[in-house]
Design an enzyme around this catalytic site. Structure first.
Site, mmCIF file in Angstrom:
data_model
loop_
_atom_site.group_PDB
_atom_site.id
_atom_site.type_symbol
_atom_site.label_atom_id
_atom_site.label_comp_id
_atom_site.label_asym_id
_atom_site.label_seq_id
_atom_site.Cartn_x
_atom_site.Cartn_y
_atom_site.Cartn_z
ATOM 1 C CB CYS A 41 -3.285 -1.249 8.863
ATOM 2 S SG CYS A 41 -4.015 -1.364 7.444
ATOM 3 C CB CYS B 210 -1.019 -0.078 1.198
ATOM 4 S SG CYS B 210 0.010 0.061 2.863
HETATM 5 FE FE1 FES Z 1 -1.490 0.379 4.303
HETATM 6 FE FE2 FES Z 1 -3.322 0.229 6.227
HETATM 7 S S1 FES Z 1 -3.530 0.503 4.014
HETATM 8 S S2 FES Z 1 -0.966 0.122 6.335
#
Ligand code: FES
Length: 146
Positions: A102, A33
């Protein structure tokens, strides 16, 4: 979808910022991400006397880093190394399953900071066995996603 505690720590994150001359600084990122978390620890006589963080990331990453800082403040280095992403998520009354990864970032950021601290001082913590601060931390996702 999010607990009140998650929303609270996301809207009013505790301990945001940097610590100048921190004994321990660690940064981790989630390659998938692109979120990044940086953790600063003030360590005095093996006690974590202050913690600050900066997170460039999603709400769950911010909420979990905020909660993680609260959980390790005042603890010994060894106690902080025992902090798990599950414990952080539980302290927040849970995270949606797709957001569990996360919380891994928060656990890993604390470990990365202490890893650097230990390396500079030639200290050995068995809790850091096999820990690699440069690894893609998404692989630590405990099967909650994908
Ligand atoms: Fe990347 Fe939460 S979506 S840490």
């Amino acid at each position: 979808m999010y607990s009140e505690k998650v929303m609270d720590h996301f809207m009013n994150p505790r301990n945001v910022g940097e610590i100048e001359n921190a004994e321990a600084v660690g940064q981790v990122g989630n390659a998938k991400c692109g979120d990044i978390m940086k953790m600063y620890l003030k360590i005095d006589n093996d006690i974590i006397t202050d913690v600050k963080f900066k997170t460039f990331g999603c709400g769950s990453a911010i909420a979990t880093s905020s909660m993680a800082t609260e959980m390790i403040k005042g603890k010994t280095v060894k106690e902080a190394l025992k902090l798990t992403n599950k414990a952080v998520a539980e302290a927040l009354d849970g995270l949606p399953p797709v957001k569990m990864h996360c919380s891994v970032l928060a656990e890993q950021a604390v470990k990365a900071a202490i890893y650097n601290y230990a390396k500079e001082r030639n200290l050995v913590y068995e809790e850091l066995d096999g820990f690699d601060p440069d690894e893609d931390h998404d692989h630590h996702d405990h099967g909650e996603e994908e």
